[in-house]
Scaffold this motif. Structure first.
Motif, short mmCIF file in Angstrom:
data_model
loop_
_atom_site.label_atom_id
_atom_site.label_comp_id
_atom_site.label_asym_id
_atom_site.label_seq_id
_atom_site.Cartn_x
_atom_site.Cartn_y
_atom_site.Cartn_z
N PHE A 135 0.83 -1.20 0.00
CA PHE A 135 0.00 0.00 0.00
C PHE A 135 0.87 1.26 0.00
CE2 PHE A 135 -1.81 3.52 2.33
CZ PHE A 135 -2.98 3.76 1.63
N LEU A 136 1.86 1.32 0.88
CA LEU A 136 2.71 2.51 0.97
C LEU A 136 3.53 2.70 -0.30
CD1 LEU A 136 3.85 2.16 4.70
CD2 LEU A 136 2.21 3.81 3.77
N ARG A 137 4.08 1.61 -0.85
CA ARG A 137 4.84 1.70 -2.10
C ARG A 137 3.95 2.20 -3.23
NH1 ARG A 137 5.59 -3.55 -3.31
NH2 ARG A 137 3.62 -3.37 -4.40
N ASP A 138 2.76 1.63 -3.36
CA ASP A 138 1.85 2.02 -4.44
C ASP A 138 1.37 3.46 -4.28
OD1 ASP A 138 2.20 -0.54 -5.38
OD2 ASP A 138 0.21 -1.25 -4.76
N TYR A 139 1.13 3.89 -3.05
CA TYR A 139 0.71 5.26 -2.77
C TYR A 139 1.75 6.25 -3.30
CZ TYR A 139 -0.42 9.44 -0.04
OH TYR A 139 -0.73 10.72 0.34
N LEU A 140 3.01 6.00 -3.03
CA LEU A 140 4.08 6.89 -3.48
C LEU A 140 4.31 6.78 -4.98
CD1 LEU A 140 6.41 6.18 -0.48
CD2 LEU A 140 5.27 8.36 -0.95
N ALA A 141 4.30 5.56 -5.50
CA ALA A 141 4.53 5.36 -6.94
C ALA A 141 3.42 6.00 -7.78
CB ALA A 141 4.64 3.87 -7.24
N SER A 142 2.20 6.01 -7.27
CA SER A 142 1.10 6.62 -8.02
C SER A 142 1.27 8.12 -8.17
CB SER A 142 -0.25 6.31 -7.35
OG SER A 142 -0.38 7.04 -6.13
N ARG A 143 2.11 8.71 -7.36
CA ARG A 143 2.42 10.14 -7.44
C ARG A 143 3.71 10.39 -8.21
NH1 ARG A 143 -0.92 8.83 -3.98
NH2 ARG A 143 -2.35 10.22 -2.96
N SER A 144 4.23 9.34 -8.85
CA SER A 144 5.47 9.39 -9.64
C SER A 144 6.69 9.74 -8.81
CB SER A 144 5.32 10.36 -10.83
OG SER A 144 4.28 9.93 -11.67
N PHE A 145 6.68 9.39 -7.54
CA PHE A 145 7.85 9.59 -6.69
C PHE A 145 8.79 8.40 -6.87
CE2 PHE A 145 5.30 12.03 -3.18
CZ PHE A 145 5.12 13.09 -4.04
N PRO A 146 10.10 8.65 -6.95
CA PRO A 146 11.03 7.52 -6.94
C PRO A 146 10.88 6.79 -5.60
CG PRO A 146 12.15 9.55 -7.58
CD PRO A 146 10.78 9.92 -7.11
N VAL A 147 10.73 5.49 -5.65
CA VAL A 147 10.50 4.70 -4.43
C VAL A 147 11.28 3.40 -4.51
CG1 VAL A 147 8.37 3.67 -5.30
CG2 VAL A 147 8.72 3.83 -2.87
N GLU A 148 11.82 2.99 -3.37
CA GLU A 148 12.58 1.75 -3.27
C GLU A 148 12.14 1.06 -1.98
OE1 GLU A 148 17.30 0.50 -3.30
OE2 GLU A 148 16.74 2.54 -2.80
N VAL A 149 11.93 -0.25 -2.04
CA VAL A 149 11.55 -1.02 -0.86
C VAL A 149 12.71 -1.93 -0.48
CG1 VAL A 149 9.96 -2.72 0.08
CG2 VAL A 149 9.10 -0.93 -1.43
N LEU A 150 13.13 -1.82 0.77
CA LEU A 150 14.25 -2.61 1.28
C LEU A 150 13.87 -3.27 2.59
CD1 LEU A 150 16.94 0.17 0.84
CD2 LEU A 150 16.66 -1.81 -0.63
N ALA A 151 14.48 -4.41 2.85
CA ALA A 151 14.30 -5.01 4.16
C ALA A 151 14.81 -4.03 5.22
CB ALA A 151 15.07 -6.33 4.25
N LEU A 152 14.20 -4.03 6.38
CA LEU A 152 14.54 -3.07 7.41
C LEU A 152 16.02 -3.10 7.76
CD1 LEU A 152 13.15 -0.95 9.16
CD2 LEU A 152 12.83 -2.68 10.89
N ASP A 153 16.64 -4.26 7.68
CA ASP A 153 18.05 -4.37 8.06
C ASP A 153 19.02 -4.20 6.89
OD1 ASP A 153 17.46 -6.71 6.76
OD2 ASP A 153 18.18 -8.02 8.35
N THR A 154 18.54 -3.74 5.73
CA THR A 154 19.37 -3.52 4.55
C THR A 154 19.69 -2.04 4.40
OG1 THR A 154 18.28 -5.35 3.42
CG2 THR A 154 19.50 -3.81 2.04
N ALA A 155 20.92 -1.72 4.10
CA ALA A 155 21.32 -0.32 3.88
C ALA A 155 20.81 0.14 2.52
CB ALA A 155 22.83 -0.16 3.96
N PRO A 156 20.28 1.37 2.42
CA PRO A 156 19.82 1.87 1.12
C PRO A 156 20.99 2.11 0.16
CG PRO A 156 19.67 3.59 2.76
CD PRO A 156 20.09 2.34 3.47
N ALA A 157 20.74 1.99 -1.12
CA ALA A 157 21.75 2.29 -2.13
C ALA A 157 22.05 3.77 -2.10
CB ALA A 157 21.25 1.86 -3.51
N SER A 158 23.29 4.13 -2.36
CA SER A 158 23.64 5.56 -2.34
C SER A 158 23.44 6.23 -3.66
CB SER A 158 25.07 5.74 -1.88
OG SER A 158 25.93 4.83 -2.49
#
Length: 67
Positions: free
Chosen positions: A44-67
């Motif tokens: 739901f949260l991913r789709d909410y942001l993607a529907s607004r054309s925001f760049p979005v990435e989903v990661l496991a909580l213990d994974t560092a985001p890509a830089s």
């Protein structure tokens, strides 16, 4: 220490995911915001942001985001 909770309004479940996003109209490319999500609300949260054309990435909580 308490576990992070889901960012979905009204949800108090433990988060297992990070939804990393930015609004390109107001945020520079290096600024990213993070919502935490439980398994029931990550889509739901991913789709909410993607529907607004925001760049979005989903990661496991213990994974560092890509830089």
């Amino acid at each position: 220490m308490t576990s992070p909770q889901c960012s979905r309004a009204g949800c108090r479940a433990d988060a297992q995911w990070r939804v990393v996003w930015r609004n390109p109209r107001i945020h520079s490319a290096d600024r990213r915001k993070v919502w935490t999500a439980c398994p029931d609300h990550v889509g739901f949260l991913r789709d909410y942001l993607a529907s607004r054309s925001f760049p979005v990435e989903v990661l496991a909580l213990d994974t560092a985001p890509a830089s």
